[in-house]
Design an enzyme around this catalytic site. Sequence first.
Site, PDB file in Angstrom:
ATOM      1  CD  GLU A  40      -3.039  -1.547   5.328  1.00 60.34           C
ATOM      2  OE1 GLU A  40      -3.054  -2.576   6.024  1.00 60.34           O
ATOM      3  OE2 GLU A  40      -2.610  -0.446   5.750  1.00 60.34           O
ATOM      4  CG  HIS A  98       0.189   2.343  12.729  1.00 55.79           C
ATOM      5  ND1 HIS A  98      -1.064   1.780  12.869  1.00 55.79           N
ATOM      6  CD2 HIS A  98       0.518   2.157  11.429  1.00 55.79           C
ATOM      7  CE1 HIS A  98      -1.458   1.274  11.709  1.00 55.79           C
ATOM      8  NE2 HIS A  98      -0.501   1.492  10.822  1.00 55.79           N
ATOM      9  CD  GLU A 107       1.118  -4.109   5.496  1.00 57.99           C
ATOM     10  OE1 GLU A 107       1.923  -3.453   6.193  1.00 57.99           O
ATOM     11  OE2 GLU A 107       0.019  -3.663   5.139  1.00 57.99           O
ATOM     12  CG  ASP A 147      -2.642   4.009   2.771  1.00 56.65           C
ATOM     13  OD1 ASP A 147      -2.235   2.972   2.208  1.00 56.65           O
ATOM     14  OD2 ASP A 147      -3.504   3.982   3.670  1.00 56.65           O
ATOM     15  CG  HIS A 192      -0.383  -0.032   2.533  1.00 61.27           C
ATOM     16  ND1 HIS A 192      -0.001   1.106   3.211  1.00 61.27           N
ATOM     17  CD2 HIS A 192      -0.099  -1.064   3.379  1.00 61.27           C
ATOM     18  CE1 HIS A 192       0.474   0.783   4.408  1.00 61.27           C
ATOM     19  NE2 HIS A 192       0.437  -0.532   4.538  1.00 61.27           N
TER      20      HIS A 192
END
Length: 383
Positions: free
Chosen positions: A144, A355, A169, A82, A80
């Site tokens: 995503e 994150h 990922e 984003d 992804h």
Amino acid sequence: MKNNLPPFIEIYRALIATPSISATEEALDQSNESLINLLAGWFRDLGFNVEVQPVPDTRHKFNLLASTGHGAGGLLLAGHTDTVPFDDGRWTRDPFTLTEHDNKLYGLGTADMKGFFAFILDALRDVDVTTLKKPLYILATADEETSMAGARYFAETTQLRPDCAIIGEPTSLQPIRAHKGHMSNAIRIQGQSGHSSDPARGVNAIELMHDAIGRIMQLRDLLKERYHFEAFTVPYPTLNLGAIHGGDASNRICACCELHMDIRPLPGMTLNDLNGLLGEALAPVSERWPGRLTVSELHPPIPGYECPPDHKLVQVVEKLLGAQTDVVNYCTEAPFIQTLCPTLVLGPGSINQAHQPDEYLETRFIKPTRELISQVVHHFCWH
């Protein structure tokens, strides 16, 4: 093979410098068009055909599919474009400037997961893609981190059926073959307000919600007893009550109460079945109080995912890495790509950095990731 690709670290730097935040809050949400255009130029330079796909019902978001080779099957490498938003006050570095320090590459998206495209491009820079015996596809998706709209739309509309896929990922190069899904709902009770001195003249939404919560707890026990997948550290579907809001004064009959909850289903459990179980659990409340209880989605649901453990992809990757596949509790786009072909989740960097402020990827992943991409492309597109 001659091309005009920048060096690996400059590709990485350009990806990080191109903001592509996705967020449910419109003020924070950004288009990924600039990043898609960067990738499109680089993959065209390598000889790929590039298709850019607008994703409906998004704020100007796009998927990219780069393809080369002919025939059926082949390999899909996906990721992804984003990132999540960042908390400016908690970062000690500019999140959009790639910074190398102490054997780490810092920046928003270094691990999760824009950097994966730099690895793909670098692994292919000296490859003559016209010699591939089977197709090679590169998929870059949108949103995503919020709705997974890009992967959902691609899976719904594409005619491609590769032999297998790898989603890059951050798994610390540990191959992942299964994960739980995610379903989040709002349970809303509409009561009737009134003065607390005369309860019979109103309908207390908190009291109705108390009944509903008791039945949801029974469902939680049922899920734990009925469904098992022993490979997971928590080997049953979890159900969590995450937030509740209701009422506005102690002397007023509560007119409205809302509960937010989630369920994380195991692979093999369908979302329809799960919705059916939730509906059955709440049916007595709905029947006793018609029209007062509603259930709505907080986010689009994500099913659980599993790649067959005996599939050739699993065997090849385990042999290349010398590591067994594993399972995880977090969600990825794998359930949607898995509808097209057997899929593994496998990439550089640690999920523990995703994150987080001062997100980074350790440079120790650079060499083995390049080698792994080269090896899987060679195995699935030249053999």
